[in-house]
Design an enzyme around this catalytic site. Structure first.
Site, PDB file in Angstrom:
ATOM      1  N   GLY A  34       0.728  -1.163   0.000  1.00  0.00           N
ATOM      2  CA  GLY A  34      -0.177   0.053   0.026  1.00  0.00           C
ATOM      3  C   GLY A  34       0.760   1.241  -0.043  1.00  0.00           C
ATOM      4  O   GLY A  34       1.976   0.942   0.323  1.00  0.00           O
ATOM      5  N   GLN A  43       2.989   9.742   1.365  1.00  0.00           N
ATOM      6  CA  GLN A  43       4.264   9.274   1.256  1.00  0.00           C
ATOM      7  C   GLN A  43       5.152   9.591  -0.233  1.00  0.00           C
ATOM      8  O   GLN A  43       6.064   9.463  -0.116  1.00  0.00           O
ATOM      9  CB  GLN A  43       4.038   7.654   1.245  1.00  0.00           C
ATOM     10  N   CYS A  77       6.051  -0.260   6.941  1.00  0.00           N
ATOM     11  CA  CYS A  77       5.565   1.005   6.172  1.00  0.00           C
ATOM     12  C   CYS A  77       6.670   1.232   5.370  1.00  0.00           C
ATOM     13  O   CYS A  77       7.871   1.265   5.746  1.00  0.00           O
ATOM     14  CB  CYS A  77       5.172   2.202   7.133  1.00  0.00           C
ATOM     15  N   LEU A  78       6.514   1.453   3.904  1.00  0.00           N
ATOM     16  CA  LEU A  78       7.590   2.000   3.162  1.00  0.00           C
ATOM     17  C   LEU A  78       8.277   3.389   3.724  1.00  0.00           C
ATOM     18  O   LEU A  78       9.371   3.617   3.042  1.00  0.00           O
ATOM     19  CB  LEU A  78       7.055   2.115   1.630  1.00  0.00           C
ATOM     20  N   HIS A 123      -4.152   1.220   7.872  1.00  0.00           N
ATOM     21  CA  HIS A 123      -2.802   1.761   7.842  1.00  0.00           C
ATOM     22  C   HIS A 123      -2.721   2.910   6.780  1.00  0.00           C
ATOM     23  O   HIS A 123      -2.487   4.206   7.017  1.00  0.00           O
ATOM     24  CB  HIS A 123      -1.587   0.707   7.389  1.00  0.00           C
ATOM     25  N   GLU A 124      -3.267   2.699   5.608  1.00  0.00           N
ATOM     26  CA  GLU A 124      -3.151   3.679   4.457  1.00  0.00           C
ATOM     27  C   GLU A 124      -3.982   5.081   4.719  1.00  0.00           C
ATOM     28  O   GLU A 124      -3.775   6.167   4.718  1.00  0.00           O
ATOM     29  CB  GLU A 124      -3.571   2.960   3.193  1.00  0.00           C
ATOM     30  N   HIS A 142      -2.338   7.160   7.211  1.00  0.00           N
ATOM     31  CA  HIS A 142      -1.747   8.297   6.537  1.00  0.00           C
ATOM     32  C   HIS A 142      -2.384   9.504   6.088  1.00  0.00           C
ATOM     33  O   HIS A 142      -1.519  10.473   6.027  1.00  0.00           O
ATOM     34  CB  HIS A 142      -0.813   7.409   5.262  1.00  0.00           C
TER      35      HIS A 142
END
Ligand code: NI
Length: 161
Positions: free
Chosen positions: A46, A51, A89-90, A131-132, A135
């Site tokens: 995701g 991000q 997480c990226l 999670h997304e 963000h």
């Protein structure tokens, strides 16, 4: 399409609230295509627009590697149950942490044609949606992690692929 630079924890843009998308434009289409390419290149499941430094309420999710969801202005309308598991997480490279999330969520979002649709998910998909969407409000999973973050051996993960 192009791969965009993934912002990392500590950068202010990740703490900002993203703004709603009011119309589909060629620029937003390009952003979404870039987000997909960037997510796949980084082996993520995701990615939120913040991000890659764009404060718009857009996320892409693909927990299976072949069927991406594009969610514009998403919101969770239903959730139930509970799951506790490791999350990464990226924007927090090389780390993972234990986070408790609902085991089921239903989200409503707009698609690329700005048409509303529903997305239901359990387990990993439910976790990714939560999670997304966090963000988009400037929150990272590390704020919810139970106990210290753990180191992830990225090289080992790549070899498994
Ligand atoms: Ni993330």
């Amino acid at each position: 399409m192009a791969i965009r630079n993934i912002r990392e924890i500590g950068e202010e843009v990740l703490t900002k609230k993203c703004r709603e998308v009011t119309e589909m434009t060629p620029r937003i289409r390009e952003l979404i295509e870039d987000m997909l390419e960037t997510m796949y290149e980084a082996n993520g499941v995701g990615l939120a627009a913040s991000q890659v430094g764009v404060l718009k309420r857009i996320v892409v999710i693909d927990t299976t590697g072949e069927d991406p969801y594009i969610l514009i202005n998403p919101r969770i309308v239903e959730s139930s149950g509970e799951q506790t598991g490791q999350e990464g997480c990226l924007s927090v490279p090389g780390k993972s942490g234990q986070v408790t999330r609902p085991n089921y969520v239903k989200a409503v979002a707009l698609d690329m044609n700005m048409r509303e649709f529903e997305l239901e998910g359990t387990e990993l998909l439910a976790r990714a949606i939560c999670h997304e969407l966090d963000h988009l409000d400037g929150h990272l999973y590390v704020e919810k992690a139970e106990g210290p973050l753990q180191d992830v051996n990225c090289r080992e993960e790549e070899e498994e692929d």
